[in-house]
Design a protein around this motif. Sequence first.
Motif, PDB file in Angstrom:
ATOM      1  N   SER A 190       9.689  -5.305  -9.685  1.00  0.00           N
ATOM      2  CA  SER A 190       9.392  -5.181  -8.255  1.00  0.00           C
ATOM      3  C   SER A 190       8.232  -4.228  -8.019  1.00  0.00           C
ATOM      4  N   LEU A 191       8.195  -3.141  -8.771  1.00  0.00           N
ATOM      5  CA  LEU A 191       7.079  -2.205  -8.653  1.00  0.00           C
ATOM      6  C   LEU A 191       5.778  -2.877  -9.074  1.00  0.00           C
ATOM      7  N   GLU A 207       0.833  -1.207   0.000  1.00  0.00           N
ATOM      8  CA  GLU A 207       0.000   0.000   0.000  1.00  0.00           C
ATOM      9  C   GLU A 207       0.866   1.255   0.000  1.00  0.00           C
ATOM     10  N   PHE A 208       1.974   1.239   0.770  1.00  0.00           N
ATOM     11  CA  PHE A 208       2.864   2.396   0.825  1.00  0.00           C
ATOM     12  C   PHE A 208       3.523   2.627  -0.538  1.00  0.00           C
ATOM     13  N   SER A 244       3.706   5.438  -6.377  1.00  0.00           N
ATOM     14  CA  SER A 244       4.162   4.782  -7.609  1.00  0.00           C
ATOM     15  C   SER A 244       4.889   5.737  -8.541  1.00  0.00           C
ATOM     16  N   MET A 245       4.327   6.922  -8.742  1.00  0.00           N
ATOM     17  CA  MET A 245       4.951   7.875  -9.670  1.00  0.00           C
ATOM     18  C   MET A 245       6.296   8.354  -9.135  1.00  0.00           C
ATOM     19  N   ASP A 258      -3.630  -1.014  -4.973  1.00  0.00           N
ATOM     20  CA  ASP A 258      -3.995  -0.150  -6.101  1.00  0.00           C
ATOM     21  C   ASP A 258      -3.365   1.227  -5.967  1.00  0.00           C
ATOM     22  N   PRO A 259      -2.795   1.744  -7.051  1.00  0.00           N
ATOM     23  CA  PRO A 259      -2.262   3.114  -7.035  1.00  0.00           C
ATOM     24  C   PRO A 259      -3.401   4.116  -7.188  1.00  0.00           C
ATOM     25  N   PRO A 260      -3.136   5.395  -7.030  1.00  0.00           N
ATOM     26  CA  PRO A 260      -4.188   6.396  -7.261  1.00  0.00           C
ATOM     27  C   PRO A 260      -4.773   6.240  -8.662  1.00  0.00           C
TER      28      PRO A 260
END
Length: 970
Positions: free
Chosen positions: A474-475, A445-446, A451-452, A483-485
Amino acid sequence: MEKELWACAEANGHSRNRNYKAEFASCRLEAVPLEFGDYHPLKPIMVTESKTKKVSRKGSTSSTSSSSSSSVVDPLSSVLDGTDPLSMFAASADPATLAAAMDNSRKKRDRDDNSIVGSDFEPWASKRGEILARYTTTEKLSINLFMGSEKGKAGTATSAMSEKVRTRLEELDDFEEGSQKELLNLTQQDYVNRIEELNQSLKDAWASDQKVKALKIVIQCSKLLSDTSVIQFYPSKFVLITDILDTFGKLVYERIFSMCVDNRSVLPDHFSPENVNDTAKETCLNWFFKIASIRELIPRFYVEASILKCNKFLSKTGISECLPRLTCMVRGIGDPLVSVYARAYLCRVGMEVAPHLKESLNKNFFDFLLTFKQIHGDTVQNQLVLQGVELPSYLPLYSPAMDWVFQCVSYHAPEALLTEMMERCKKLGNNALLLNSVMSAFRAEFIAARSMDFIGMIKECDESGFPKHLLFRSLGLNLALADPPESDRLQILNEAWKVITKLKNPQDYINCAEVWVEYTCKHFTKREVNTILADVIKHMTPDRAFEDSYPQLQSIIKKVIAHFHDFSVLFSVEKFLPFLDMFQKESVRVEVCKCIMEVFIKHQQEPTKDPVILNALLHVCKTMHDSVNALTLEDEKRMLAYLINGFIKMVSFGRDFEQQLSFYVEARSMFCNLEPVLVQLIHSVNRLAMETRKVMKGNHSRKTAAFVRACVAYCFITIPSLAGIFTRLNLYLHSGQVALANQCLSQADAFFKAAISLVPEVPKMINIDGKMRPSESFLLEFLCNFFSTLLIVPDHPEHGVLFLVRELLNVIQDYTWEENSDEKIRIYTCVLHLLSAMSQETYLYHVDKVDSNDSLYGGDSKFLAENNKLCETVMAQILEHLKTLAKDEALKRQSSLGLSFFNSILAHGDLRNNRLNQLSVNLWHLAQRHGCVDTRTMVKTLEYIKKQSKQPDMGHLTELALRLPLQTRT
């Protein structure tokens, strides 16, 4: 008596007239009014306890006292007051035995209590196997063993404590200065075997009270961790050596713990140093002093870290004081690879004994960051050149240790720590190895929320030694879990795929693509998924690169079908089927097809007739079917048949019955090698025939009749291709019943004749779940079902009265039965039941729009006469068999069969017939003659007769009951 019995064999087979409606009414349960009051079936039972006390055994009077308790008595509550057998046993046990048991329990609980970390923390044990499998070598290895002169072994007699201490110190000195033994040119497996031997030697030395020898083994093994001569093998070496250290630490701790137990006390679960006696403390200190005398840094560090837990015996703050000191000791290790694994071990034992001491964990991490630049220093670079190792091969050696340190540091850590680590990574020039470990350690989650930011850092990373595509992998692993934004999702995919699609090496490409497919399936439509699949095909088709990447390609398929449960959407993805074509290896292709069918069966809720789905899944099922050969295991055949049958059941064309039948015809031609599928198709066609008749209800009757006949013909043609004989028999019977229900009388006769002609082929033994078992009981079951159907089958006008029954009786008579079997007689008894039912004016049940023999003959005397002749013939066969059982070893069987025959006559025969009445009396005496029958059964049977004699038109049973004596036994 015996002559009278056999004389009655010529008794007429008179069947009594049955009033089925009255019999049904008499069998119904009687409704009894119930006043519930406080009663409820789920209410706890109220137990009344009565106590009786006898005053005197000799006296003529006795006094009793009783008390009633209205409280609920729990039958399990007695275990709480110590009155259960186990509690009484424990109370009477020897105190020493009890103390030992408590000691073992305490040790186990203490070990469990130290596992403070939760189940969300991945244990070291789960990583061990992966490391050993990944970090291997083909180079020759060596082990330097410093073997002492073996002076002062356990068992040497010493007269004074000072001599014992001096001897121990001499042994350690001898170890330090002893001769060196080097084992050279070991293969990797030889090396592993030697380390395992040392681990066993450690346990053996400890068990034989050779504590100094055990310490020697641990020290010499720890020294091996300073050797990086075969650097690619170092992570696996670390795993093997730390296993020995773990064993040693456990032995020392349990040894000291056992010294804390005496005859009066046992250490509590969470003990403090005040609970530890002086002897245990002295022994504990002695161990730490011995370890402190080790001259070399690396073995001294590792051995002390292995017994870190023992500080609990000395001081409440012992562990918190030792951890920072040991952390500082690692700074003295010059080799960065050796150093990082030492920190990993310290973090591991620290998490086991004191996971709350985060400051020490963080200190290890930040110390590592300060020394990380040593990797690019001259010393390391020269070592790599000497061993011929490139930097891209060297840097991954750090991953297991770094990932573990990061995992420990990040466990339940706040987001602020991640932010701090990201800043430190930036200061170090966004080192790819560090960045990869950060993404592997922190909560998904962190990572997903930033992500960006991570993509920006990945772009700026120096690719030397650690390529960017591994960072994107890994990302991607994190984004598969969190989930990313939403606003960033498309940009993230574009940035990642720009890098992935440029990869030239197919293995690198597919390793990354496999991860990002799941992200694409979760957040995007079939259009984006189709683009990804097309790109994978483009990269993996040249030079047949897909042949080396089947596991990754399978993973991609599984992820796609896991997110697309609507198969109409899935198969509309243009590149999905071409993607399946890359699975050229049959075993892999079949596994993929099985995965697709499992998902279809699990998630397809409604029947389908979508041509896209049908064509695609027929191709998938055909692939599975065609993989079957002579070597295919039965379990595999069952699994494939289950999956194909699941598909067949979900195909429905609604009221387009002809299209449905056409599908079944096509399926039969495609899946002819799997018998369970053919059986399913026959059942499906039979259901289709019944459903057609039900839906049409006379509309287009000619067309409907023709369709039903087509269904019947389908079954008649398909059944002979089946191998299982009882499968064929039951399907002939079932299909005949369906034909009969649809007024296809000639077709029904054909099915029943086919079943009758098949009975002689039934073997004596059949295979049931891989075991050979007698077939007679299965044949009996089938024939009983067959008889029930024959009751309503009308006679063919050209074949005479009861022609099917006669044919079946001939087959039964000619069948070769087991020598000591009574199944033939049980079958004949069932035939009598059938003939009795056939003699009734109105049969018990009928088939709609089918005139059975009760309607055709209307109680005709010729029909009844033929029926009675058959009864006489069958009864004669039964009595003849009873006569053959008049031997000592068969008397029990004779009694049982005699009583069974008696009950059949009682239920179905007209006992007003004198000869039949006399036969029943003779059978009653035969059953009791040799004392083999259960007296209680005879009593209950007689009670039933007396009860039935009170029914209307059953008064003649009163006289019969008087003629049936009960045998008395002395």
